[in-house]
Write an enzyme that holds these catalytic residues in place. Structure first.
Site, mmCIF file in Angstrom:
data_model
loop_
_atom_site.group_PDB
_atom_site.id
_atom_site.type_symbol
_atom_site.label_atom_id
_atom_site.label_comp_id
_atom_site.label_asym_id
_atom_site.label_seq_id
_atom_site.Cartn_x
_atom_site.Cartn_y
_atom_site.Cartn_z
ATOM 1 N N CYS A 1 32.457 52.628 40.530
ATOM 2 C CA CYS A 1 32.987 52.261 41.842
ATOM 3 C C CYS A 1 34.375 52.880 42.035
ATOM 4 O O CYS A 1 34.503 54.083 42.146
ATOM 5 C CB CYS A 1 32.975 50.744 42.011
ATOM 6 S SG CYS A 1 33.101 50.188 43.732
ATOM 7 N N HIS B 1 27.131 49.157 40.224
ATOM 8 C CA HIS B 1 27.757 48.422 39.123
ATOM 9 C C HIS B 1 26.740 48.032 38.052
ATOM 10 O O HIS B 1 26.150 46.945 38.120
ATOM 11 C CB HIS B 1 28.421 47.149 39.656
ATOM 12 C CG HIS B 1 29.669 47.369 40.430
ATOM 13 N ND1 HIS B 1 30.918 47.343 39.857
ATOM 14 C CD2 HIS B 1 29.870 47.620 41.746
ATOM 15 C CE1 HIS B 1 31.850 47.557 40.788
ATOM 16 N NE2 HIS B 1 31.223 47.731 41.943
ATOM 17 N N GLU C 1 27.426 47.013 35.109
ATOM 18 C CA GLU C 1 27.972 45.890 34.331
ATOM 19 C C GLU C 1 27.647 44.536 34.950
ATOM 20 O O GLU C 1 27.828 43.495 34.302
ATOM 21 C CB GLU C 1 29.491 46.048 34.170
ATOM 22 C CG GLU C 1 30.346 45.648 35.358
ATOM 23 C CD GLU C 1 30.450 46.690 36.456
ATOM 24 O OE1 GLU C 1 31.366 46.577 37.292
ATOM 25 O OE2 GLU C 1 29.616 47.611 36.488
#
Length: 221
Positions: free
Chosen positions: A87, A195, A197
């Site tokens: 990002c 994302h 994660e």
């Protein structure tokens, strides 16, 4: 695997990224403040997190890219150390010249925050080796400036050299050729807007992101 998460003023996904790395590798990363001028010895992964570094003033990632630590990051990347930018981290890496192109305001000028489908374009990199080529995975996105752009020659080169890691399976933010993530020419630096994660355990809704970190750990080890 010894790793660092670079922390800038305004970073807000640094802890999420640190937790993902810790849970997959078993070792918590070092949280390294952007004002440092050197990386710790023996680093096997540099992670540049999402957020709004410097409040996204001037241009997203532009000020963070000039932070002292980024010179050390660039040197390490040149030596082959893996660098993962997510990002705002993707924005920082393009602004620092570690990846080509730029991230612009989303088409429609809206903040996009939702799960999106991605197609794995290259499963031969250290970041994508746990996926199948052409596989569809689902990661969340949360960005206002994720519209990837580059000139036609650069786009052709990225696609021709297999340096597009992920495509959006549908239009999300206006990105050229629906590019969601790219690699540098050596294959050890990746920038991506979604994302991974945020999808590493079942409580997140799926675990599609976990394989990125598992594959990276295996490749680096």
């Amino acid at each position: 695997m010894k790793s660092v998460v670079i922390v800038f003023p305004g970073s807000n996904c640094d802890r999420d990224l640190a937790v993902a790395i810790r849970d997959v590798t078993g070792t918590a990363p070092i949280m390294l403040w952007h004002g440092e001028t050197a990386l710790p010895d023996g680093i096997g992964l540099i992670a540049v997190p999402g957020g709004f570094s410097y409040g996204d003033y001037l241009r997203s990632g532009a000020m963070a890219a000039r932070s002292p630590v980024m010179r050390a990051v660039a040197d390490a990347a040149g030596r082959g150390v893996p660098v993962l930018g997510i990002c705002n981290g993707f924005q920082v890496l393009t602004e620092a010249g570690l990846l080509p192109g730029a991230l612009m305001r989303n088409a429609g000028l809206n903040f996009v925050c939702r799960d999106v489908a991605l197609t794995v374009a290259n499963n031969q990199s250290i970041f994508t080796n746990r996926y199948d080529a052409g596989e569809t995975v689902h990661f969340p996105v949360a960005h206002h400036d994720g519209n990837y752009t580059a000139d036609a020659a650069t786009l052709d080169r990225l696609e021709g050299e297999g340096r597009v890691a992920f495509h959006y399976a549908e239009a999300v933010n206006g990105s050229a050729r629906n590019i969601a993530g790219i690699l540098n020419d050596a294959g050890n630096v990746i920038g991506m807007m979604p994302h991974p994660e945020r999808v590493i355990e079942s409580a997140h809704g799926n675990v599609d992101g976990r394989r990125l970190f598992e594959g990276l750990l295996e490749a680096v080890a």
